[in-house]
Design an enzyme around this catalytic site. Structure first.
Site, PDB file in Angstrom:
ATOM      1  N   GLU A  86       0.822  -1.207   0.000  1.00 51.15           N
ATOM      2  CA  GLU A  86       0.000   0.000   0.000  1.00 51.15           C
ATOM      3  C   GLU A  86       0.860   1.264   0.000  1.00 51.15           C
ATOM      4  OE1 GLU A  86      -3.239   0.046  -0.364  1.00 51.15           O
ATOM      5  OE2 GLU A  86      -3.464  -2.123  -0.280  1.00 51.15           O
ATOM      6  N   HIS A  98       2.890 -10.883  17.232  1.00 48.85           N
ATOM      7  CA  HIS A  98       3.577 -12.082  17.703  1.00 48.85           C
ATOM      8  C   HIS A  98       5.022 -12.129  17.249  1.00 48.85           C
ATOM      9  CE1 HIS A  98       4.779 -16.335  17.933  1.00 48.85           C
ATOM     10  NE2 HIS A  98       4.097 -16.278  19.062  1.00 48.85           N
ATOM     11  N   LYS A 152       8.188 -12.829  26.951  1.00 47.97           N
ATOM     12  CA  LYS A 152       8.284 -11.911  25.809  1.00 47.97           C
ATOM     13  C   LYS A 152       8.323 -10.449  26.249  1.00 47.97           C
ATOM     14  CE  LYS A 152       5.897 -15.305  22.935  1.00 47.97           C
ATOM     15  NZ  LYS A 152       4.643 -15.674  22.238  1.00 47.97           N
TER      16      LYS A 152
END
Length: 372
Positions: A145, A296, A337
């Site tokens: 885009e 993720h 994480k």
């Protein structure tokens, strides 16, 4: 039995059942020292954008989360290695205080394709132009885009426009945005010859292309300062896109495989880049708009270092379905994480509204994160 309050006694004397009076008039404990009062902005003071944004911290609901996100981004940008004590096993060149002052947190920036489709493209381009982030993760739409807008504009439409009518006119709808099919044709006219060139370099020079390497080449070839990825190429900001074939770029590669077969795209190179970026950083920060792959992929890279030190999520996802997209930051802590000592923030909101406000109060106020 605890003694009743004065108000409870008054109600009982007036004939109110004792059980009802006790239920309504439970005695309050004293609020902890330093508890902040809920208070919004008073427009009797005129319109002061900075004071308005500062008031979000005590506004409540997602306004307060936005205030926390602004604070967290300021922290991740302000941190320097000189803020931390020198470790015994520290590299000799990083024991010098002046050298330590130059080491910043590595900022991972992730966003879904709609952020490039909407006006946030210009905000993201500004951040990359001034090298305010260190590595990007996005989707195929988040790549194409940007390049498509270099050839033709995206138009404002309406969420209620019917798909059937648009399809007959050759117009595609993204929410309340409209993109004519011809925009993709312009992109194909530019990209197909570039694929021929890259395939030739693969055959003659032994070039092994990866998504990040391809995106950098596209940024170089577009040579347009309106492009996010022009600035990523110019400023050596790696752009990860494991799902690069999931969109128009994939369509072009598909068609190209029939006309001029043999092009190879290696994703193994890029997992080394993104994971090593996390492992080798002294501290890391995550700013992630949206969910899915981009969220993720960045979080998983930071697992390699036992968690990011700073984290801001902006999305509309909910956690009840067990998706990573909607998961709160605390779930990422459980996976390693996000680090145990971090103070992560999630803003439940549309990032098309939130990102410009975040940038206005953080990145745009200071090129290096150190405000006057």
């Amino acid at each position: 039995m605890s003694s009743i309050t004065e108000n409870e006694a008054t109600l009982i004397q007036a004939g109110v059942p004792k059980e009802a009076a006790a239920a309504v008039m439970v005695k309050s404990e004293t609020m902890p020292e330093g508890s902040k009062h809920v208070k919004g902005y008073d427009f009797n003071d005129g319109v002061d954008f900075d004071k308005l944004m500062a008031s979000y911290a005590t506004h409540g609901f997602q306004a307060s989360n936005l205030g926390k996100a602004i604070h967290e981004i300021k922290r991740m940008r302000k941190w320097r290695l000189s803020d931390d004590p020198i470790k015994e096993d520290e590299d000799e060149d990083l024991k010098d205080m002046e050298a330590r002052k130059k080491v910043k947190a590595t900022i991972f920036f992730g966003y879904t394709s709609n952020m490039i489709s909407c006006g946030n493209r210009e905000v993201i381009r500004y951040m990359c132009q001034h090298k305010m982030v260190d590595i990007i993760v996005t989707t195929a739409g988040g790549i194409e885009e940007d390049f498509i807008k270099c050839f033709a504009p995206t138009y404002m439409g309406d969420f209620a426009l019917k798909g059937e009518g648009l399809r007959k006119k050759g117009i595609n709808r993204i929410g309340n945005l409209l993109i004519p099919n011809k925009n993709y044709c312009h992109f194909e006219d530019w990209f197909s010859p570039l694929l021929d060139t890259m395939l030739e370099e693969q055959k003659t020079k032994g070039t092994v292309w990866s998504p990040s390497k391809m995106i950098a080449r596209m940024g170089k070839e577009i040579n347009n300062e309106d492009s996010v990825y022009y600035w990523c190429w110019k400023n050596n900001i790696p752009v990860m896109c494991p799902s690069l074939t999931d969109g128009s770029v994939g369509d072009m590669i598909y068609f190209h495989s029939y006309k001029n077969p043999g092009f190879v795209l290696d994703i193994a190179q890029d997992i080394r880049i993104v994971n090593d970026k996390a492992v080798r950083a002294k501290k890391t920060g995550m700013l992630i708009l949206g969910g899915g792959l981009v969220k993720h992929h960045i979080c998983n890279a930071n697992l390699m270092r036992n968690g990011a030190d700073f984290a801001v999520f902006v999305n509309t996802g909910q956690e009840f379905d067990g998706s990573d997209s909607g998961a709160r930051p605390d779930e990422a802590v459980s996976w390693g994480k996000i680090s145990l000592g971090a103070k992560p923030v999630k803003v439940y909101a549309d990032a098309s509204m939130v990102l410009p406000l975040l940038v206005a109060q953080t990145f745009a106020r200071s090129k290096d994160g150190l405000e006057e």
